[in-house]
Design a protein around this motif. Structure first.
Motif, short mmCIF file in Angstrom:
data_model
loop_
_atom_site.label_atom_id
_atom_site.label_comp_id
_atom_site.label_asym_id
_atom_site.label_seq_id
_atom_site.Cartn_x
_atom_site.Cartn_y
_atom_site.Cartn_z
N GLU A 66 0.84 -1.20 0.00
CA GLU A 66 0.00 0.00 0.00
C GLU A 66 0.87 1.24 0.00
O GLU A 66 2.04 1.19 0.41
N ASP A 67 0.28 2.35 -0.40
CA ASP A 67 1.02 3.61 -0.33
C ASP A 67 1.10 4.08 1.13
O ASP A 67 0.46 3.51 2.02
N PHE A 68 1.90 5.11 1.38
CA PHE A 68 2.17 5.56 2.75
C PHE A 68 0.90 5.99 3.47
O PHE A 68 0.69 5.63 4.64
N ASP A 69 0.03 6.76 2.80
CA ASP A 69 -1.15 7.29 3.47
C ASP A 69 -2.05 6.18 4.02
O ASP A 69 -2.48 6.21 5.17
N ARG A 70 -2.32 5.20 3.18
CA ARG A 70 -3.18 4.09 3.62
C ARG A 70 -2.49 3.24 4.68
O ARG A 70 -3.11 2.83 5.66
N ALA A 71 -1.20 2.97 4.51
CA ALA A 71 -0.46 2.18 5.49
C ALA A 71 -0.41 2.90 6.83
O ALA A 71 -0.58 2.27 7.88
N TRP A 72 -0.18 4.20 6.82
CA TRP A 72 -0.13 4.99 8.06
C TRP A 72 -1.44 4.86 8.83
O TRP A 72 -1.47 4.62 10.03
N ARG A 73 -2.54 5.01 8.12
CA ARG A 73 -3.85 4.93 8.76
C ARG A 73 -4.12 3.54 9.31
O ARG A 73 -4.56 3.37 10.44
N ARG A 74 -3.85 2.51 8.52
CA ARG A 74 -4.11 1.14 8.95
C ARG A 74 -3.24 0.71 10.12
O ARG A 74 -3.70 0.03 11.03
N VAL A 75 -1.97 1.12 10.12
CA VAL A 75 -1.09 0.78 11.25
C VAL A 75 -1.58 1.47 12.51
O VAL A 75 -1.60 0.88 13.59
N GLY A 76 -2.00 2.72 12.40
CA GLY A 76 -2.54 3.44 13.55
C GLY A 76 -3.77 2.76 14.12
O GLY A 76 -3.91 2.60 15.34
N VAL A 133 7.73 2.67 13.10
CA VAL A 133 8.03 3.56 11.98
C VAL A 133 7.44 2.99 10.70
O VAL A 133 7.65 1.83 10.36
N VAL A 134 6.70 3.84 9.99
CA VAL A 134 6.13 3.50 8.68
C VAL A 134 6.88 4.30 7.64
O VAL A 134 6.92 5.53 7.71
N GLN A 135 7.49 3.61 6.67
CA GLN A 135 8.27 4.28 5.62
C GLN A 135 7.74 3.88 4.26
O GLN A 135 7.41 2.71 4.03
N SER A 136 7.70 4.85 3.37
CA SER A 136 7.25 4.60 2.01
C SER A 136 8.40 4.10 1.17
O SER A 136 9.52 4.62 1.25
N GLN A 137 8.14 3.09 0.35
CA GLN A 137 9.11 2.59 -0.62
C GLN A 137 8.39 2.41 -1.94
O GLN A 137 8.03 1.29 -2.32
N GLY A 138 8.14 3.51 -2.61
CA GLY A 138 7.40 3.47 -3.87
C GLY A 138 5.94 3.17 -3.62
O GLY A 138 5.27 3.87 -2.89
N ALA A 139 5.45 2.09 -4.24
CA ALA A 139 4.04 1.72 -4.09
C ALA A 139 3.79 0.89 -2.84
O ALA A 139 2.66 0.58 -2.52
N THR A 140 4.85 0.52 -2.12
CA THR A 140 4.70 -0.27 -0.90
C THR A 140 5.16 0.55 0.30
O THR A 140 5.75 1.61 0.16
N SER A 141 4.89 0.03 1.47
CA SER A 141 5.32 0.66 2.72
C SER A 141 5.93 -0.41 3.62
O SER A 141 5.52 -1.56 3.58
N VAL A 142 6.91 0.01 4.43
CA VAL A 142 7.59 -0.90 5.34
C VAL A 142 7.40 -0.39 6.76
O VAL A 142 7.53 0.80 7.03
N VAL A 143 7.07 -1.31 7.68
CA VAL A 143 6.87 -0.97 9.08
C VAL A 143 7.98 -1.63 9.89
O VAL A 143 8.24 -2.82 9.76
N GLY A 144 8.65 -0.84 10.72
CA GLY A 144 9.71 -1.35 11.58
C GLY A 144 9.52 -0.88 13.01
O GLY A 144 8.68 -0.02 13.29
N VAL A 145 10.29 -1.46 13.92
CA VAL A 145 10.20 -1.12 15.34
C VAL A 145 11.57 -0.72 15.84
O VAL A 145 12.56 -1.44 15.65
N LEU A 146 11.65 0.45 16.49
CA LEU A 146 12.88 0.96 17.08
C LEU A 146 12.66 1.21 18.56
O LEU A 146 11.51 1.31 19.02
N THR A 147 13.75 1.33 19.31
CA THR A 147 13.64 1.67 20.72
C THR A 147 13.24 3.13 20.86
O THR A 147 13.19 3.87 19.87
N GLU A 148 13.03 3.56 22.08
CA GLU A 148 12.66 4.94 22.34
C GLU A 148 13.74 5.91 21.86
O GLU A 148 13.45 6.99 21.37
N SER A 149 15.00 5.50 21.95
CA SER A 149 16.11 6.36 21.53
C SER A 149 16.40 6.27 20.04
O SER A 149 17.29 6.95 19.55
N GLY A 150 15.70 5.41 19.30
CA GLY A 150 15.89 5.31 17.86
C GLY A 150 16.84 4.21 17.42
O GLY A 150 17.16 4.11 16.25
#
Length: 172
Positions: A66-76, A133-150
């Protein structure tokens, strides 16, 4: 009689049933059956399924088709539904700041009467703060997990969080 307050059990998506209902709706609005069939088949031919979710343990990331906008909403929405506490969000950076209580898998036996009288209570698990973290990669999006400090999150907790999100996102 139908009970207006009663909600039936939820069902998994059934694409064939959805297509038939959409076909009937179009026909009731005046579209011919042939035109409705053509519209449904053309919409399917060019589009990949939008809710495709893939999780790779070796990369530690969740990929959404999915694109970033839709992925951002769905992850939220998924974070809210799966019991995470979203403390803050930064859409420009694609980051949700969440609290997560690590799940203990060890089975705990209940102490007897005397054990409850003389034993201290076990400390409760403290919530840990993470960045989802939700990042856009063209037509797809990638979701990752970081600590509080990044920094990169603990692989065990990261995998648990991403698996919970992946399971929930597949149902949306």
């Amino acid at each position: 009689l139908v009970d207006a307050g009663r909600v039936g059990p939820s069902r998994a998506n059934d694409p064939a049933l959805e297509d038939e209902m959409l076909r009937r709706l179009m026909m009731s609005l005046g579209v011919s059956k042939e035109r409705a069939d053509a519209m449904l088949s053309s919409s399917k031919a060019g589009a990949a399924p939008a809710n495709t979710v893939s999780y790779a343990t070796n990369t530690g990331a969740l990929q959404l088709n999915e694109d970033f906008d839709r992925a951002w909403r769905r992850v939220g929405l998924s974070l809210d539904r799966t019991g995470f506490t979203v403390e803050d969000r930064d859409r420009a950076a694609g980051t949700y700041y969440v609290r997560y209580v690590p799940y203990e898998t060890g089975k705990q036996e209940q102490p007897g009467f005397l054990g409850r009288l003389f034993k201290r209570k076990a400390p409760e698990a403290k919530p840990v703060r993470y960045r989802v973290v939700v990042q856009s990669q063209g037509a797809t999006s990638v979701v990752g997990v970081l600590t509080e400090s990044g920094q990169q999150a603990n692989p065990i907790d990261r995998d648990r969080i991403l698996k919970v999100l992946a399971e929930d996102l597949k149902r949306i």
